[in-house]
Each structure stands twice: as structure tokens, then as C-alpha cells.
Design a protein around this motif. Sequence first.
Motif, PDB file in Angstrom:
ATOM      1  N   PRO A 255       0.830  -1.222   0.000  1.00  0.00           N
ATOM      2  CA  PRO A 255       0.000   0.000   0.000  1.00  0.00           C
ATOM      3  C   PRO A 255       0.859   1.264   0.000  1.00  0.00           C
ATOM      4  O   PRO A 255       2.005   1.241   0.447  1.00  0.00           O
ATOM      5  CB  PRO A 255      -0.807  -0.120   1.293  1.00  0.00           C
ATOM      6  CG  PRO A 255      -0.115  -1.143   2.114  1.00  0.00           C
ATOM      7  CD  PRO A 255       0.611  -2.047   1.176  1.00  0.00           C
ATOM      8  N   THR A 256       0.287   2.366  -0.489  1.00  0.00           N
ATOM      9  CA  THR A 256       1.057   3.612  -0.537  1.00  0.00           C
ATOM     10  C   THR A 256       1.497   3.973   0.873  1.00  0.00           C
ATOM     11  O   THR A 256       0.730   3.884   1.826  1.00  0.00           O
ATOM     12  CB  THR A 256       0.210   4.780  -1.092  1.00  0.00           C
ATOM     13  OG1 THR A 256      -0.993   4.844  -0.348  1.00  0.00           O
ATOM     14  CG2 THR A 256      -0.109   4.593  -2.546  1.00  0.00           C
ATOM     15  N   VAL A 377       4.209   8.686 -18.239  1.00  0.00           N
ATOM     16  CA  VAL A 377       3.001   8.166 -17.578  1.00  0.00           C
ATOM     17  C   VAL A 377       2.884   6.668 -17.835  1.00  0.00           C
ATOM     18  O   VAL A 377       2.595   5.883 -16.934  1.00  0.00           O
ATOM     19  CB  VAL A 377       1.741   8.885 -18.104  1.00  0.00           C
ATOM     20  CG1 VAL A 377       0.522   8.459 -17.315  1.00  0.00           C
ATOM     21  CG2 VAL A 377       1.913  10.391 -18.049  1.00  0.00           C
ATOM     22  N   MET A 382       5.146   3.236 -10.638  1.00  0.00           N
ATOM     23  CA  MET A 382       4.244   3.552  -9.530  1.00  0.00           C
ATOM     24  C   MET A 382       2.923   4.138 -10.044  1.00  0.00           C
ATOM     25  O   MET A 382       2.099   4.599  -9.266  1.00  0.00           O
ATOM     26  CB  MET A 382       4.906   4.530  -8.566  1.00  0.00           C
ATOM     27  CG  MET A 382       6.106   3.952  -7.819  1.00  0.00           C
ATOM     28  SD  MET A 382       5.736   2.410  -6.931  1.00  0.00           S
ATOM     29  CE  MET A 382       4.682   3.043  -5.634  1.00  0.00           C
ATOM     30  N   HIS A 383       2.743   4.170 -11.363  1.00  0.00           N
ATOM     31  CA  HIS A 383       1.528   4.679 -11.999  1.00  0.00           C
ATOM     32  C   HIS A 383       1.262   6.142 -11.635  1.00  0.00           C
ATOM     33  O   HIS A 383       0.128   6.537 -11.404  1.00  0.00           O
ATOM     34  CB  HIS A 383       0.302   3.823 -11.647  1.00  0.00           C
ATOM     35  CG  HIS A 383       0.546   2.356 -11.822  1.00  0.00           C
ATOM     36  ND1 HIS A 383      -0.307   1.396 -11.391  1.00  0.00           N
ATOM     37  CD2 HIS A 383       1.573   1.685 -12.386  1.00  0.00           C
ATOM     38  CE1 HIS A 383       0.161   0.198 -11.668  1.00  0.00           C
ATOM     39  NE2 HIS A 383       1.313   0.354 -12.275  1.00  0.00           N
ATOM     40  N   LEU A 384       2.328   6.905 -11.572  1.00  0.00           N
ATOM     41  CA  LEU A 384       2.186   8.336 -11.324  1.00  0.00           C
ATOM     42  C   LEU A 384       2.147   9.078 -12.662  1.00  0.00           C
ATOM     43  O   LEU A 384       2.263   8.463 -13.717  1.00  0.00           O
ATOM     44  CB  LEU A 384       3.361   8.847 -10.486  1.00  0.00           C
ATOM     45  CG  LEU A 384       3.565   8.140  -9.142  1.00  0.00           C
ATOM     46  CD1 LEU A 384       4.896   8.535  -8.530  1.00  0.00           C
ATOM     47  CD2 LEU A 384       2.426   8.486  -8.195  1.00  0.00           C
ATOM     48  N   VAL A 385       1.984  10.404 -12.591  1.00  0.00           N
ATOM     49  CA  VAL A 385       2.038  11.231 -13.802  1.00  0.00           C
ATOM     50  C   VAL A 385       3.258  12.142 -13.650  1.00  0.00           C
ATOM     51  O   VAL A 385       3.141  13.296 -13.241  1.00  0.00           O
ATOM     52  CB  VAL A 385       0.747  12.048 -13.970  1.00  0.00           C
ATOM     53  CG1 VAL A 385       0.733  12.775 -15.314  1.00  0.00           C
ATOM     54  CG2 VAL A 385      -0.478  11.152 -13.859  1.00  0.00           C
ATOM     55  N   THR A 387       5.291  13.970 -15.411  1.00  0.00           N
ATOM     56  CA  THR A 387       5.437  15.312 -15.969  1.00  0.00           C
ATOM     57  C   THR A 387       4.607  16.320 -15.181  1.00  0.00           C
ATOM     58  O   THR A 387       5.031  17.451 -14.947  1.00  0.00           O
ATOM     59  CB  THR A 387       5.092  15.333 -17.471  1.00  0.00           C
ATOM     60  OG1 THR A 387       5.269  16.656 -17.948  1.00  0.00           O
ATOM     61  CG2 THR A 387       3.666  14.885 -17.746  1.00  0.00           C
ATOM     62  N   LYS A 403      -1.114  15.419  -3.429  1.00  0.00           N
ATOM     63  CA  LYS A 403      -2.358  14.780  -3.823  1.00  0.00           C
ATOM     64  C   LYS A 403      -2.140  13.847  -5.012  1.00  0.00           C
ATOM     65  O   LYS A 403      -2.802  12.832  -5.148  1.00  0.00           O
ATOM     66  CB  LYS A 403      -3.386  15.854  -4.204  1.00  0.00           C
ATOM     67  CG  LYS A 403      -4.536  15.965  -3.224  1.00  0.00           C
ATOM     68  CD  LYS A 403      -5.556  16.957  -3.740  1.00  0.00           C
ATOM     69  CE  LYS A 403      -5.934  17.924  -2.645  1.00  0.00           C
ATOM     70  NZ  LYS A 403      -6.572  19.133  -3.131  1.00  0.00           N
ATOM     71  N   TRP A 404      -1.228  14.245  -5.869  1.00  0.00           N
ATOM     72  CA  TRP A 404      -0.953  13.432  -7.054  1.00  0.00           C
ATOM     73  C   TRP A 404       0.123  12.379  -6.790  1.00  0.00           C
ATOM     74  O   TRP A 404       0.653  11.770  -7.721  1.00  0.00           O
ATOM     75  CB  TRP A 404      -0.576  14.332  -8.236  1.00  0.00           C
ATOM     76  CG  TRP A 404      -1.797  14.924  -8.869  1.00  0.00           C
ATOM     77  CD1 TRP A 404      -2.680  15.786  -8.279  1.00  0.00           C
ATOM     78  CD2 TRP A 404      -2.301  14.664 -10.177  1.00  0.00           C
ATOM     79  NE1 TRP A 404      -3.693  16.076  -9.149  1.00  0.00           N
ATOM     80  CE2 TRP A 404      -3.491  15.415 -10.318  1.00  0.00           C
ATOM     81  CE3 TRP A 404      -1.859  13.877 -11.243  1.00  0.00           C
ATOM     82  CZ2 TRP A 404      -4.249  15.380 -11.494  1.00  0.00           C
ATOM     83  CZ3 TRP A 404      -2.607  13.857 -12.409  1.00  0.00           C
ATOM     84  CH2 TRP A 404      -3.788  14.602 -12.528  1.00  0.00           C
ATOM     85  N   GLY A 405       0.471  12.208  -5.524  1.00  0.00           N
ATOM     86  CA  GLY A 405       1.313  11.058  -5.162  1.00  0.00           C
ATOM     87  C   GLY A 405       2.802  11.263  -5.267  1.00  0.00           C
ATOM     88  O   GLY A 405       3.546  10.302  -5.444  1.00  0.00           O
ATOM     89  N   ASP A 408       4.996   8.992  -3.333  1.00  0.00           N
ATOM     90  CA  ASP A 408       5.064   7.583  -3.714  1.00  0.00           C
ATOM     91  C   ASP A 408       6.162   7.301  -4.728  1.00  0.00           C
ATOM     92  O   ASP A 408       6.442   6.147  -5.040  1.00  0.00           O
ATOM     93  CB  ASP A 408       3.724   7.136  -4.304  1.00  0.00           C
ATOM     94  CG  ASP A 408       2.665   6.972  -3.237  1.00  0.00           C
ATOM     95  OD1 ASP A 408       2.790   6.019  -2.456  1.00  0.00           O
ATOM     96  OD2 ASP A 408       1.748   7.811  -3.163  1.00  0.00           O
ATOM     97  N   GLU A 411      11.842   7.071  -7.194  1.00  0.00           N
ATOM     98  CA  GLU A 411      13.046   7.694  -7.752  1.00  0.00           C
ATOM     99  C   GLU A 411      13.858   6.731  -8.620  1.00  0.00           C
ATOM    100  O   GLU A 411      15.076   6.740  -8.605  1.00  0.00           O
ATOM    101  CB  GLU A 411      13.916   8.282  -6.628  1.00  0.00           C
ATOM    102  CG  GLU A 411      13.120   9.242  -5.756  1.00  0.00           C
ATOM    103  CD  GLU A 411      13.973  10.042  -4.772  1.00  0.00           C
ATOM    104  OE1 GLU A 411      15.199  10.033  -4.915  1.00  0.00           O
ATOM    105  OE2 GLU A 411      13.373  10.678  -3.877  1.00  0.00           O
ATOM    106  N   LEU A 426      12.852  13.691 -12.844  1.00  0.00           N
ATOM    107  CA  LEU A 426      13.131  13.163 -11.507  1.00  0.00           C
ATOM    108  C   LEU A 426      13.800  14.215 -10.630  1.00  0.00           C
ATOM    109  O   LEU A 426      13.524  14.304  -9.435  1.00  0.00           O
ATOM    110  CB  LEU A 426      14.002  11.901 -11.601  1.00  0.00           C
ATOM    111  CG  LEU A 426      14.421  11.311 -10.259  1.00  0.00           C
ATOM    112  CD1 LEU A 426      13.229  11.063  -9.356  1.00  0.00           C
ATOM    113  CD2 LEU A 426      15.195  10.020 -10.460  1.00  0.00           C
ATOM    114  N   ARG A 430      12.310  15.042  -7.117  1.00  0.00           N
ATOM    115  CA  ARG A 430      13.127  14.874  -5.920  1.00  0.00           C
ATOM    116  C   ARG A 430      13.152  16.162  -5.099  1.00  0.00           C
ATOM    117  O   ARG A 430      13.027  16.146  -3.880  1.00  0.00           O
ATOM    118  CB  ARG A 430      14.563  14.563  -6.343  1.00  0.00           C
ATOM    119  CG  ARG A 430      15.021  13.240  -5.858  1.00  0.00           C
ATOM    120  CD  ARG A 430      16.500  13.084  -6.142  1.00  0.00           C
ATOM    121  NE  ARG A 430      16.725  11.733  -6.573  1.00  0.00           N
ATOM    122  CZ  ARG A 430      17.402  11.387  -7.640  1.00  0.00           C
ATOM    123  NH1 ARG A 430      17.924  12.303  -8.418  1.00  0.00           N
ATOM    124  NH2 ARG A 430      17.558  10.135  -7.943  1.00  0.00           N
TER     125      ARG A 430
END
Lengths: 444, 344
Positions: A255-256, A377, A382-385, A387, A403-405, A408, A411, A426, A430
Motif C-alpha cells: 500500500p502507498t 506516464v 508507480m503509476h504516477l504522472v 510530468t 495529492k498526485w502522489g 510515492d 526515484e 526526476l 526529488r
Amino acid sequence: MLGFKERTFHGGAHPPEAKKYTEKKPIEKMPAPEQVVIPLQQHIGAPTEPLVKVGDRVKIGDRLSEPKGFVSVPVHASVSGKVVKIAEMPHPLGKKVLSIIIQNDGEDAFSEAVRPDENYMDLSPEEMRKRIQMAGIAGMGGATFPTHVKLSPPAEKPIDTLIINGAECEPYLTADHRTMVEFSEEIVAGIKIIQKILGVKRTIIAIEKNKPDAIKKMRGVTRNDSSIDVIALKVKYPQGAEKQLIKAITNREVPTGGLPMDVGCLVQNVGTTRAIYEALARGKPLYERVTTVTGPGIKEPKNLIVRIGTLFKDVIAYCGGYREDVSKLIMGGPMMGLAQHTDDVPVIKGTSGLLLLTEKYVRVADPMPCIGCNRCVDTCPMHLVPTTLAEFADFKRYVEAEKWGIMDCIECGTCTFVCPAKRHLLQSIRFGKYEINLQKRKAS
Amino acid sequence: MDKLFRVSSSPHVLDRDNVSKIMIYVILALLPSLIGGTYFFGWRALWVTALTVLSCVVTEAVVQKMMNRPVTITDWSAVVTGILLAFNMPSNVPFYLPIVGGVFAIAIAKQAFGGLGFNPVNPALAARAFLLASWPIDMTVFKVAPRGGTLSGIDAITTATPLNVMKQSLDILKHQSNYAVEKVSQAQSAILQLKEAYGHLFWGNVGGCLGETSAFLILLGAALLMYKRIIDWRIPFSYLFTVAVLAWMFGGPSGLFSGDWIFHLLAGGVMLGAFFMATDMVTSPLTPSGRIYFGVGAGILTVIIRLWGGYPEGTSYSILLMNLTVPLLNRYTRPRIFGERRRK
């Protein structure tokens, strides 16, 4: 093919593997250098207090420091000789760290503490953990989290699956690969210790398919052990990242903000597993490690056993020195490694490799605006966005970034690798994480 | 310490792909259709394309110079815009339309918003909409019959596209009482002929804009882009699927579920729009589910315009309108993060 269907995770990329420099080269023992610089902190956690003073004589394996607290491991002498200096010295992680400098007397004399224990399997789990801590073992894949802490999950989070990480998905690096080929029995003995500590039966050794000799070797030595399976993984970066590895093998998602133990898993690197065996069976603390010296910028790439505290420049000299057009020195692999500005820093417990890149690899074009190609994407493990996260971070919109993770992000650098506009995704992310952590610390 | 090394944030190796390479692949993927257009409509198709490309590239350079910005024509994106703009014109347009269109596309629709990466709508489509509004006759009269175009119903009116024929015939059939009997039967036979003409629609020897007529050549180029992972399946397939389903449901002369969906997929700019316009990276959503919504939305708008709107063709407006929803789609379709628990 190898008896298993391709196991992997969603996302990821295929950086050039570049393992050819060293994958066939047996591990060599590098002679101890004239002088070693042993930083008192080589792990994630509380620092340690020095136990020696200038002028003291030490032998190999002598403990040099006292851990402060539970999440802390001591450091040990990697040569015999005299303590000539205790001072703040450059450290491969960036900041200067209090370090013990030992002049080698050339005798390679061992501490009395370093002695084999044939009955190590009879020890209680508590005693085993204590010995692992006092042997100074921290995760050798690069993260250097104290191993005994990882081996002490709370009772409400039982571990049912032990995963031994031999994926080594970082390009160039072959230290784990060669360790599996050459020290396979010791890895299995290490697994037995961890199994006993955790009371776990199911163990999986996970290896990427580009190491068929390691897969064969590990299958060979575990053939008669029904508790250990060897699984061949699809070659894809970052297959060896803890969360992605667990997903590929067990289909469970950490889990996150959680840890592998939240889904009943524990991941140990193969080098760490071997170090656990050596600590208990041979009484040998972590004073040397296998590391890969590689890349187009080094004359003779090698897999080496190096004493902790050996300066990078000594290691590089032992490998024939630099090629002329060398321009980047990286501790670790090309995807997650740390660029060093100087070779005057020591090998530490997390030094899985030294990578020398030449000018040709380093020259990059200026970043262009994001063209919305979606590659970051589609590849983010980690299925983040990425950009969007980088944009939030650049404009200091930290609330939205969280909010957009953004926290999570592991790196792994896949987004930046695939970006056709050559954006420093990155780096921005970071920076955003750093700022958010800073704000949180200030608030508390 | 005698040598200082370069330092930077990881990763230290980057993929060899870059923006120029992507644009060059898009151009390569457009070449079959350009060659096809030249074959069907004659050399003039090529000249129109050359004019739009030249106009786009020169405008980009001039505008960037005027704004004291680095000139970025080497990223090839202006060339892509130029080709796409030409593909949306009849081959017989007067020579000044490609020039004006190119200037509008680059100066107004792209550079005024900040250049590549910042334009909210597809520059080629914006320019097409501008030209269509300003020179409606020049942009919709197709004087040149395609080579080998043998649709007899269309040969009678060589200036019309199959979509035009379809729209007019459907209108007649829906209001039969207003027309003479022979007109109605003419319309009926025209629709039947269109049904038999799938082959022509697929290969491209029908009337239309110079780059949109051949589904086959467009698919050929699209296959290259998909193979190179420059476009993914989500936008084109959700778009085409929506158009097909809605056209089948509502597009027929005799009530629901009698529409000729194959015709609607093959005719007009749907194929070109699906694979080359809607998939424009800058003006389509970032998130996987956003791309699906984008395609579905464009499909709905296309069918609405085609069946009930004033134009026979709705592809370009549907995509332009959906372009404007992209920031919203991005905001509301954040993917589920790895390990994130689904909301109840």
C-alpha cells in the motif's frame, strides 16, 4: 523457456543492459590499500559513536563504533593497523561524515572476534538478530537500511514470503550476478538463517532472465529444498525495486506509504543474504563487499571484493585507471546511482558498483517543453504522472503534488530516461519531495 | 584530487529517442498518404503540401526571431503541422489558402500560446477551421475527380465527396414527401452505390481532401507509429468505435440500428483524424483513461455534427472541441497510484 511464464509489473523501460563489461568476469579480491577511510555512518538511521581513538591499533573485524539506538549498525576495521586520524571526511552520499582513518600495517591480522561458529543454526532468533546488528549489516543493494531491523517485523504483521532479490535490474552492475554464480551455497545458507529468524517457509529467489548462469546455479543448489523456488523474471527496469518485485512475484501491492511487511513479504538482496551467513557462520562482520567497477571510462572493468573504506581512486587505480575521456564517476548504476565530483571518497556498505561514463554518454541536449507524449506516464512503475508532478514541484504547488502522489515516487528514473524532450523530471520531483519533507519537519 | 567529475541528478543515461525523431517518424507515417494524394489528385496535391509546409516553417522561424526566442524549426514539428494542414484541403484550393493557413496555424494557434508543447488546440485543425470559416467555398468544392474514381453516383457530381452524397441523400429520404419521386429513387440508389463502394473508400479513389481519402494508406502510416509506440491504441480505437456504434444506431434512413457504420468509418476525415489528429501529443490527454474519454467524446461530437449538424463532416471540429477539454480530463483522470486503495 525457463519453465515460468514471464513475471513482471506494469510499466518500466529497457535501458541498454551493458552488463557485458563484467558479467563473465570472476570476482577478484582486491589487496587491501595503504589506508582506509571508514565513515561512522554508512546506513540509514541513527549515527554511531567511535570506540577507538587516534593511535589505537586495530585488527580486521574489530568493531570501531557503538550503534546509537535500534536503527543503527556499527562499523568495523577492514585492515589491521593504526588509527591515524578521526575527522570529518568526504562521503559518497554528499555530506562530510566523521570517519576513522586507519593506516594499514600490511599484516592482515584478524580480530579474535572473527571466529567460525559451527552451531550457529542453534542460536535463537533474538541472538541471530543481535549478531547481525553487531556485524554491521545493512542492505547492500544500495539502500543500506539496517538488516536486523528489517528482520524484526511486529507480531501483527507476519511474513509469509521471503524474497531474495537477485534481479539486479540496474544496467552495468554485475556484483549480485557474480555473487549468485560463485557463492550460491552461502546465499542458500543465509536464506536458512532468515527463514529461521522469521519462521517463514516460502522463499523465492528472483533473478532477471538475462542471468541464465545464475538462474541455473541457484536452481541447482536449491533443487532438494522444497521451501526455496527460483523464479526467472522478465528483463525490465526497475524489476528489482522492492514493490515492483513483490508485485511480479506475489501479485500483491504494497500500500502507498507502506512497507513490504504490510503484504506479508520481506525482500533481501543476495549480497546481504550472503553477508548474514558470513556473520553468523564465520563471525565475519561486514568489512568487505563485492562491487562492480565498470563502464566505458575504466581501463579494466572488474568484479571485486573490496574492503570497506577503500578510496574510489585506489579501486580505480587497481582496475588500470581511467580512460582519457572519462567524465562521470557514479556510485551505483546509471539509473539510480549517485554522481561523485571526486574520487577521494570511500567504498561504503551500499557501494554496489563504481560506474565510469565517458563524455559521449554524458552530453545531453537542453530540455525542451513537455510535448505530452505520455511516455513517462505509461512507464512509471508507480503509476504516477511524472510530468505533472515535476510541473507542480517546479511551481512549488506542493499540496497538489502530494495529492498526485509525489511521495510515492521511488526515484527509479524511468520517466527521465524515456523523456524525448530530455526534461529533468526526476530532479524536479526529488526537489519537491525534499521541500515537502522539510516543511513537514518544520511543522512538527 | 586531480580531476573533478561532472555531477548531476540520476538517471545518468537517457533514451536515444528525442522530439525531432518522433516528428520525423510522424512525417514518415504521413508519406504514404501524401504519395497517395498525389496519385489520386495529381501533382497539385504535392504543391499544396509544399506550400503549407514552407509557410509553416517560415512562419515559425520569423515569429520566433521576432519574439527573440530560439528558432526551433529543427524539431520538425512545423513540418508535421504543414503536412496535416494540407491533408485537410481540397487539392484545387487557390494558392494563397495554404500560405494563409500555414501562417495562422503557426503564428496564432501555436506560437502565440508559447510554441510547441503549449498550444491548447491542434494548430493544423485550428487553421483548417479558420480557412473553412473564411473561404467556405474554396475549402469545400472538390473540382478534381480522383484518378480511377468510379463511383457512378458520384461521377454525376464530381465535386462532391461521398459524405456529401450520403448527407444529401439521407436528407431526401427522411423527408420523402418534399421531393419528386425520381429524386427519392436517385437518393436511394446513391446510398446503395455507396454501400457497394467500400473498396474505393478503403483504397482512396474518391473525392475529398487530399490526404484523407485512403483509409489503407492512413492505416499503413498508423501501423508504423503504433509499432514505434509513438501513438497508442486508446484514442484512435475509442474514437473509431464510438463513431461506428453511434453511426450504426442513428445514421440510417429507416430508424435505429440501420446506419452504415462501415461507410462512416471509411469516408471523410475520420481515419486521418483518428490516427493523426486526435493523437497529437500536445493536445491529447496524458492519462490512459483520459485518452479513452477523449476518443469517446470526439466520436460523439463527430457523429452529432455529421448526422444532425450543418456540415457533412465533423471530424476536425470534434477534435478541436475535445482539445479544449484536455486540461480537465487530465485533472479528473489521475491514474490509481500503485498500492493506492480504491475508493469505496
